[in-house]
Motif scaffolding. Structure first.
Motif, PDB file in Angstrom:
ATOM      1  N   ILE A  33       0.839  -1.207   0.000  1.00 63.53           N
ATOM      2  CA  ILE A  33       0.000   0.000   0.000  1.00 63.53           C
ATOM      3  C   ILE A  33       0.871   1.254   0.000  1.00 63.53           C
ATOM      4  O   ILE A  33       1.790   1.379   0.816  1.00 63.53           O
ATOM      5  N   ILE A  34       0.553   2.151  -0.918  1.00 64.30           N
ATOM      6  CA  ILE A  34       1.208   3.459  -0.946  1.00 64.30           C
ATOM      7  C   ILE A  34       0.216   4.479  -0.404  1.00 64.30           C
ATOM      8  O   ILE A  34      -0.897   4.610  -0.930  1.00 64.30           O
ATOM      9  N   SER A  35       0.650   5.165   0.625  1.00 64.72           N
ATOM     10  CA  SER A  35      -0.238   6.060   1.365  1.00 64.72           C
ATOM     11  C   SER A  35       0.322   7.478   1.387  1.00 64.72           C
ATOM     12  O   SER A  35       1.167   7.816   2.205  1.00 64.72           O
ATOM     13  N   PRO A  36      -0.123   8.321   0.464  1.00 67.51           N
ATOM     14  CA  PRO A  36       0.351   9.712   0.427  1.00 67.51           C
ATOM     15  C   PRO A  36      -0.381  10.543   1.491  1.00 67.51           C
ATOM     16  O   PRO A  36      -1.608  10.638   1.479  1.00 67.51           O
ATOM     17  N   ILE A  37       0.382  11.096   2.407  1.00 63.52           N
ATOM     18  CA  ILE A  37      -0.195  11.858   3.523  1.00 63.52           C
ATOM     19  C   ILE A  37       0.556  13.174   3.731  1.00 63.52           C
ATOM     20  O   ILE A  37       1.613  13.403   3.141  1.00 63.52           O
TER      21      ILE A  37
END
Lengths: 385, 385
Positions: free
Chosen positions: A163-167
């Motif tokens: 999972i790639i989670s841009p925050i």
């Protein structure tokens, strides 16, 4: 234009208006080789509809090779609206976002997705247009130990999905600085690392330099069980050098989680990520937010127009491009959507062997040129009478 | 596919198949802001038809500024077939090419064109697929003092037009080497200089490295009465760094004279020159040859197929892109054609001010990265568990 009077997609118009023969010609010139649809089981499609999530699945096959097996990877791109009003409490917003994420990853898992990517700053309104520091800075979280990462680690492990989670990142170890960051969690639930957005816009409502600075993490490529992946965040897609950086480090899939609106941006959307795939011999995945976000306090946009409370419609249209330039249709311009694309990573090397762009790129010449050009005394090579 | 069963253009299909409302949406997403047609006087249009040359004219306006006058420049792009069989005598071929050039420049002059560009190796068959050295090497000419340059100097002066003439160059001063070169002649008829193709393909029938090597002229920008122009020859369009080089040296218009065919290439055609205009804040002009050239001796293409005598249909489709990403429709895929586009060079700086790509490009970071990556000991930045 608000979300309600937006049209669905140009692909929808073309498919419905052209005869089969003309459609085939137009599609070939505009989008390259066909990307056959993958059949989605009725039960999963029905579930997606019950979630009000558009679900599309395509495959991009490569040539069969003698010395390497097929390296099939299913990529999932999720585009979504902010599920609650922008002035909701942060805790409520997070809860609603997490519920949506569970649904999207549930669908992705059921379709065998291996690598899943959210849009830019996925778990908050894209509030940087307001230039208000509070409450928006409160959305920032530690990359490795923040609640969103913890939440996704569990989901990644349960579903065996990277999972790639841009925050929005808060770096408490380094003076409480804020960054625009993508966190990478592997399919075993491990925190693998992070990448910070390299190029920050100062354009109209994208006053993001108010909040965070140019990233200092270079061009990392993350080696996962499903290939070497990298993340070029939003405005970085306008910079061919940024794309090149990930290519030089060996990326096979580069994600471009974004949040973009408007007539200025939309004609560029189909060009830049696609050009990057061609030039660098990797797959690119362009993901854009959807919907219109309305803020409590009015703000201006540096364009002479009266103060207003939204900065336009995020037009979605997420898509995948292969190293040979072929691309999938886009998701809709108006709905939450999950785009599943099965790719064969072997196509990366095949495209490089075919076109030879890496062999012929003359890096040493450009290293010298860029070194000279980054000196402010640089004298351009101009020929005149 | 031979030339005779080729379709005209996707623009033609879209315009004829979509209703006005849908066409406007599709055009905006695909091509950006409208590029209004310039009315062509009937007499000139009739003359063009009598020459069997498609004639199209568009304008790409910019914002009005307070401190600079409009810098309107009319660009002419000419795409054409080889007018005689490929086995004609060189002198006959040259005569026929020059007659065609006179017609094209006559039309351009009547439409007020200031800068005119031919396609790659415009005055000869694109014979490099044959890998035969003779007679093709005999087509090579000295850049400054060769007969084609002399011929065009006269035309440039008479018509007050800057002419870019991409030819096969013979450098008699330096060991009789051969280069793929663009000669620039100013509107006073002066030889201004030359640029040699920086990137040479080794792809299928494009066995051009058999004939010439990577160019050694850097990324020159030519200062003319009608703006700062540069030339990125054919395969160089696949290299974002090549486009960047011309941008760093201050180009306002970059021409991409080309010769390209086939399903592998055509979906890339609308992407790369356009991406370059966006990324670098200049106008780009993509020019492709048209027609199918048949050679006397059969040759193979390194693709497992039987020997044959042609290498496919050059699909034309020449077009201009503005720094804001808007582009003109393409010329036809099948006919000789002259595309006239009036641009306002002020848009270059306006686009840079709007998007800030040059301000935010972090050249120093990439100078360092490219310097490291061009060393064969370079260790990519890879993160793994």
């Amino acid at each position: 234009m608000s979300s309600t009077n937006q049209f669905q997609s140009i692909e929808h118009i073309l498919k419905n208006s052209l005869n089969d023969e003309d459609y085939a010609k137009v599609r070939q010139v505009l989008y390259g080789n066909a990307t056959p649809e993958i059949e989605i089981p009725t039960l999963i499609q029905d579930t997606a509809e019950s979630y009000d999530i558009e679900l599309k699945a395509y495959s991009i096959p490569a040539l069969a090779e003698q010395t390497r097996p097929v390296r099939a990877v299913r990529i999932g791109l999720f585009q979504h609206q902010t599920p609650l009003p922008t002035n909701s409490k942060i805790s409520e917003m997070h809860n609603a976002m997490q519920k949506l994420a569970v649904k999207a990853i549930h669908l992705a898992s059921n379709l065998g997705v291996n690598v899943f990517c959210f849009q830019e700053a996925w778990n908050m309104p894209f509030a940087f247009c307001t230039r208000e520091k509070f409450p928006w800075c409160e959305y920032a979280e530690e990359a490795e130990h923040g609640p969103t990462t913890k939440f996704l680690q569990q989901l990644a492990k349960e579903n065996n999905i990277v999972i790639i989670s841009p925050i929005l990142e808060r770096d408490g170890t380094h003076s409480d600085t804020i960054w625009n960051t993508a966190v990478v969690i592997d399919n075993h639930g491990n925190y693998l690392g992070k990448h910070r957005k390299n190029h920050i816009p100062r354009v109209g409502d994208f006053n993001e330099s108010t909040y965070y600075f140019e990233g200092n993490t270079g061009h990392p490529v993350f080696q996962t069980d499903y290939g070497k992946i990298a993340i070029n965040i939003c405005y970085g897609r306008h910079h061919p050098l940024n794309w090149l950086g990930f290519g030089l480090n060996g990326a096979e899939i580069v994600f471009n989680p974004s949040a973009t609106v408007g007539d200025l941006s939309e004609p560029l959307w189909g060009i830049e990520a696609r050009n990057a795939a061609i030039a660098n011999g990797y797959f690119t995945c362009a993901i854009n937010r959807v919907g219109t976000e309305i803020f409590e306090n009015e703000f201006t946009s540096g364009n002479g127009k009266p103060a207003h409370k939204d900065f336009g419609h995020f037009y979605g249209s997420s898509y995948v491009t292969a190293p040979n330039g072929s691309r999938t249709p886009g998701l809709s311009r108006t709905r939450n959507g999950l785009l599943v694309t099965e790719v064969d990573l072997n196509m990366c090397r095949q495209a490089k062997d075919t076109w030879g762009f890496q062999m012929t790129q003359r890096l040493d010449m450009y290293a010298k040129l860029l070194s000279e050009a980054s000196d402010h005394h640089f004298v351009p090579q101009i020929i005149k009478k």
